[in-house]
Write a protein that holds these residues in place. Sequence first.
Motif, PDB file in Angstrom:
ATOM      1  N   LEU A  28       0.812  -1.215   0.000  1.00 23.14           N
ATOM      2  CA  LEU A  28       0.000   0.000   0.000  1.00 23.14           C
ATOM      3  C   LEU A  28       0.852   1.275   0.000  1.00 23.14           C
ATOM      4  CD1 LEU A  28      -2.720  -1.058   2.612  1.00 23.14           C
ATOM      5  CD2 LEU A  28      -2.967  -0.966   0.113  1.00 23.14           C
ATOM      6  N   GLY A  29       2.166   1.125   0.167  1.00 20.72           N
ATOM      7  CA  GLY A  29       3.046   2.288   0.193  1.00 20.72           C
ATOM      8  C   GLY A  29       2.964   3.081   1.481  1.00 20.72           C
ATOM      9  N   VAL A  30       2.589   2.413   2.565  1.00 22.85           N
ATOM     10  CA  VAL A  30       2.455   3.066   3.871  1.00 22.85           C
ATOM     11  C   VAL A  30       3.781   2.940   4.628  1.00 22.85           C
ATOM     12  CG1 VAL A  30       1.252   3.024   6.093  1.00 22.85           C
ATOM     13  CG2 VAL A  30      -0.009   2.566   3.979  1.00 22.85           C
ATOM     14  N   GLU A  31       4.319   4.079   5.057  1.00 25.54           N
ATOM     15  CA  GLU A  31       5.557   4.064   5.830  1.00 25.54           C
ATOM     16  C   GLU A  31       5.255   3.731   7.289  1.00 25.54           C
ATOM     17  OE1 GLU A  31       8.190   7.351   5.343  1.00 25.54           O
ATOM     18  OE2 GLU A  31       7.617   7.614   3.233  1.00 25.54           O
ATOM     19  N   TYR A  32       6.149   2.979   7.897  1.00 30.27           N
ATOM     20  CA  TYR A  32       5.990   2.610   9.308  1.00 30.27           C
ATOM     21  C   TYR A  32       7.357   2.587   9.965  1.00 30.27           C
ATOM     22  CZ  TYR A  32       7.094  -1.951   7.243  1.00 30.27           C
ATOM     23  OH  TYR A  32       7.688  -2.982   6.544  1.00 30.27           O
ATOM     24  N   ASP A  33       7.354   2.843  11.270  1.00 31.23           N
ATOM     25  CA  ASP A  33       8.594   2.812  12.037  1.00 31.23           C
ATOM     26  C   ASP A  33       8.929   1.385  12.455  1.00 31.23           C
ATOM     27  OD1 ASP A  33       9.072   5.634  12.008  1.00 31.23           O
ATOM     28  OD2 ASP A  33       7.438   5.831  13.441  1.00 31.23           O
ATOM     29  N   SER A  34       7.907   0.670  12.950  1.00 23.30           N
ATOM     30  CA  SER A  34       8.142  -0.711  13.363  1.00 23.30           C
ATOM     31  C   SER A  34       6.853  -1.522  13.304  1.00 23.30           C
ATOM     32  CB  SER A  34       8.732  -0.774  14.775  1.00 23.30           C
ATOM     33  OG  SER A  34       7.751  -0.453  15.740  1.00 23.30           O
ATOM     34  N   VAL A  35       7.025  -2.794  12.996  1.00 24.96           N
ATOM     35  CA  VAL A  35       5.958  -3.792  13.112  1.00 24.96           C
ATOM     36  C   VAL A  35       6.593  -4.941  13.873  1.00 24.96           C
ATOM     37  CG1 VAL A  35       4.392  -5.353  11.910  1.00 24.96           C
ATOM     38  CG2 VAL A  35       4.892  -3.116  10.916  1.00 24.96           C
ATOM     39  N   GLU A  36       6.032  -5.252  15.042  1.00 26.75           N
ATOM     40  CA  GLU A  36       6.601  -6.283  15.901  1.00 26.75           C
ATOM     41  C   GLU A  36       5.508  -7.231  16.358  1.00 26.75           C
ATOM     42  OE1 GLU A  36       8.285  -3.934  19.048  1.00 26.75           O
ATOM     43  OE2 GLU A  36      10.098  -3.515  17.906  1.00 26.75           O
ATOM     44  N   HIS A  37       5.903  -8.391  16.856  1.00 29.93           N
ATOM     45  CA  HIS A  37       4.930  -9.357  17.351  1.00 29.93           C
ATOM     46  C   HIS A  37       5.205  -9.697  18.819  1.00 29.93           C
ATOM     47  CE1 HIS A  37       8.276 -11.999  16.262  1.00 29.93           C
ATOM     48  NE2 HIS A  37       7.756 -12.908  17.071  1.00 29.93           N
ATOM     49  N   ASN A  46       2.441   0.808  25.464  1.00 28.13           N
ATOM     50  CA  ASN A  46       3.298   2.003  25.422  1.00 28.13           C
ATOM     51  C   ASN A  46       3.960   2.139  24.061  1.00 28.13           C
ATOM     52  OD1 ASN A  46       2.676   2.514  28.097  1.00 28.13           O
ATOM     53  ND2 ASN A  46       4.484   1.436  28.863  1.00 28.13           N
ATOM     54  N   GLY A  47       3.762   3.282  23.425  1.00 26.08           N
ATOM     55  CA  GLY A  47       4.392   3.567  22.152  1.00 26.08           C
ATOM     56  C   GLY A  47       3.783   2.857  20.957  1.00 26.08           C
ATOM     57  N   VAL A  48       2.655   2.188  21.144  1.00 23.62           N
ATOM     58  CA  VAL A  48       2.012   1.439  20.067  1.00 23.62           C
ATOM     59  C   VAL A  48       0.880   2.278  19.480  1.00 23.62           C
ATOM     60  CG1 VAL A  48       0.738  -0.657  19.487  1.00 23.62           C
ATOM     61  CG2 VAL A  48       2.589  -0.756  21.161  1.00 23.62           C
ATOM     62  N   ASP A  49       0.894   2.435  18.157  1.00 22.35           N
ATOM     63  CA  ASP A  49      -0.153   3.201  17.485  1.00 22.35           C
ATOM     64  C   ASP A  49      -1.334   2.328  17.085  1.00 22.35           C
ATOM     65  OD1 ASP A  49       1.265   5.751  17.428  1.00 22.35           O
ATOM     66  OD2 ASP A  49       2.624   4.744  16.039  1.00 22.35           O
ATOM     67  N   TYR A  50      -1.041   1.118  16.592  1.00 25.04           N
ATOM     68  CA  TYR A  50      -2.083   0.188  16.146  1.00 25.04           C
ATOM     69  C   TYR A  50      -1.724  -1.225  16.571  1.00 25.04           C
ATOM     70  CZ  TYR A  50      -3.538   4.029  13.168  1.00 25.04           C
ATOM     71  OH  TYR A  50      -3.951   5.250  12.714  1.00 25.04           O
TER      72      TYR A  50
END
Length: 90
Positions: A28-37, A46-50
């Motif tokens: 989708l061309g969406v920039e993100y700082d981090s994706v973690e599990h 804390n610090g989680v947007d979605y």
Amino acid sequence: MNVKCVCGSGLGSSLLLEMNVKSVLDKLGVEYDSVEHTNISSFSKNGVDYVVVGADVAPTLDFPKERMIVLLNILSKDELEQKLKETLKI
């Protein structure tokens, strides 16, 4: 944007979610700082947007519902893409 993928126990399904989220966001061309599990017992908002989570786990997670992407089928990239678009208003 920081995204956390959460499963009920263990880390297998949340790792799969993480890989799928990265793939769909890149598509989708969406920039993100981090994706973690993580699993639900280790989850910290804390610090989680979605949060991306299965419907079975969502009711027990302490996180704002409007920033929670709840999947009926955690294996479905189509459902993930649709719900990411809705939540991120793309």
